[in-house]
Design a protein around this motif. Structure first.
Motif, mmCIF file in Angstrom:
data_model
loop_
_atom_site.group_PDB
_atom_site.id
_atom_site.type_symbol
_atom_site.label_atom_id
_atom_site.label_comp_id
_atom_site.label_asym_id
_atom_site.label_seq_id
_atom_site.Cartn_x
_atom_site.Cartn_y
_atom_site.Cartn_z
ATOM 1 N N HIS A 9 7.692 -7.594 1.320
ATOM 2 C CA HIS A 9 7.592 -6.799 0.084
ATOM 3 C C HIS A 9 9.004 -6.336 -0.265
ATOM 4 O O HIS A 9 9.461 -5.295 0.206
ATOM 5 N N HIS A 11 12.030 -6.150 -3.493
ATOM 6 C CA HIS A 11 12.329 -6.220 -4.933
ATOM 7 C C HIS A 11 13.779 -6.636 -5.143
ATOM 8 O O HIS A 11 14.654 -6.266 -4.363
ATOM 9 N N HIS A 44 8.018 -6.913 -9.628
ATOM 10 C CA HIS A 44 6.861 -6.485 -10.407
ATOM 11 C C HIS A 44 6.470 -7.569 -11.421
ATOM 12 O O HIS A 44 7.257 -7.894 -12.329
ATOM 13 N N GLU A 69 4.546 -8.514 -6.997
ATOM 14 C CA GLU A 69 3.672 -7.355 -6.840
ATOM 15 C C GLU A 69 3.026 -7.150 -8.207
ATOM 16 O O GLU A 69 3.667 -6.675 -9.143
ATOM 17 N N ASP A 199 9.134 -2.542 1.147
ATOM 18 C CA ASP A 199 9.101 -2.263 -0.302
ATOM 19 C C ASP A 199 10.504 -1.875 -0.765
ATOM 20 O O ASP A 199 10.675 -0.985 -1.604
ATOM 21 N N HIS A 201 13.920 -1.520 -2.621
ATOM 22 C CA HIS A 201 14.502 -1.720 -3.956
ATOM 23 C C HIS A 201 16.028 -1.699 -3.856
ATOM 24 O O HIS A 201 16.721 -1.879 -4.839
HETATM 25 ZN ZN LIG Z 1 7.005 -2.720 -4.490
#
Ligand SMILES: [Zn+2]
Ligand SMILES: [Zn+2]
Length: 241
Positions: A9, A11, A44, A69, A199, A201
């Motif tokens: 996961h 980004h 996303h 995602e 997750d 970023h």
């Molecule tokens: Zn995410």
């Protein structure tokens, strides 16, 4: 059989909330440094940075999955992971068609650029990618499973954009796994296999959470078999990371 570390996961600079430094190449280089074997790019509602991510991962000897995602109509975040870039791009097109037609304003909402493996900007996505697509959780699940992908409700224990926050519980579904961010997880996960991911970023956050799976080979089939049989270890449940 061996254990392989995965963070599925992540980004990139394509996510408006992602750092511009997060090019696919920089993500792959950082993942390699952090000792990961398998990574997935999950911006996303879009897979447009997956072609560059695939090249970058091959260069660094990483096993890669591709996807996004997705944000369902219920505003639930869902990890959709595929074996090939083509599958991810095709799924991305389906989601983009159903994405609310809100134009991104880069100065206010963040940049949404896709790049090549050398970090040259190839283009910018027009619609704001953070919005919800006009598809339910079940409809997105069907699209992913029909394409042979893995369907994993994201961060189900988070206070926003999760099964927990939007629905209050985890409904039954044909989930490949569920993603949790803490242990013990306050939301009941029943017998679904559990994974945890960063997750990230920002580059420093890559592998802040990870999971390991036991398989013969660190590829899509190996991961699928490990999920099916629960051969998983989560960094949030390990005494040392
Ligand atoms: Zn995410
Ligand atoms: Zn999310």
């Amino acid at each position: 059989m061996a254990w392989f570390r995965a963070d599925l996961h992540l980004h990139s600079c394509l996510s408006p909330c992602g750092d511009l430094e997060c090019s696919p190449s920089a993500i792959a280089a950082t993942a390699r440094e952090r000792g990961l074997t398998m990574v997935a790019l999950t911006d996303h509602n879009s897979a447009l940075n997956c072609p560059a991510f695939s090249e970058a991962c091959a260069h660094h000897g990483l096993s890669a999955l591709f996807g996004m995602e997705a944000t369902s109509r219920e505003e639930v975040h869902l990890l959709c992971l595929f074996e090939t870039v083509e599958q991810a791009l095709e799924m991305g097109e389906r989601l983009y068609e159903k994405l609310a037609d809100v134009h991104n304003i880069p100065e206010k909402l963040g940049d949404q650029v896709y790049v090549d493996v050398e970090e040259n900007i190839l283009g910018e996505v027009e619609k704001h990618l953070i919005g919800a697509v006009d598809l339910s959780v079940d409809e997105i699940m069907a699209l992913v499973l029909d394409r042979g992908g893995l369907f994993i409700p994201a961060h189900i224990d988070r206070t926003v954009n999760s099964m927990g926050s939007q629905l209050g519980f985890l409904p039954a579904g044909a989930y490949s796994a569920v993603e949790v961010t803490r242990s013990p997880c306050p939301i009941a996960t029943y017998d679904y296999p559990r994974v945890c991911n960063s997750d990230a970023h920002f580059l420093p956050d890559i592998a802040a959470r990870w999971f390991a799976f036991e398989a013969d080979t660190p590829d899509f089939a190996g991961l699928q078999a490990a999920l099916a049989t629960g051969r998983l270890k989560l960094s949030i449940e390990q005494p040392t990371a």
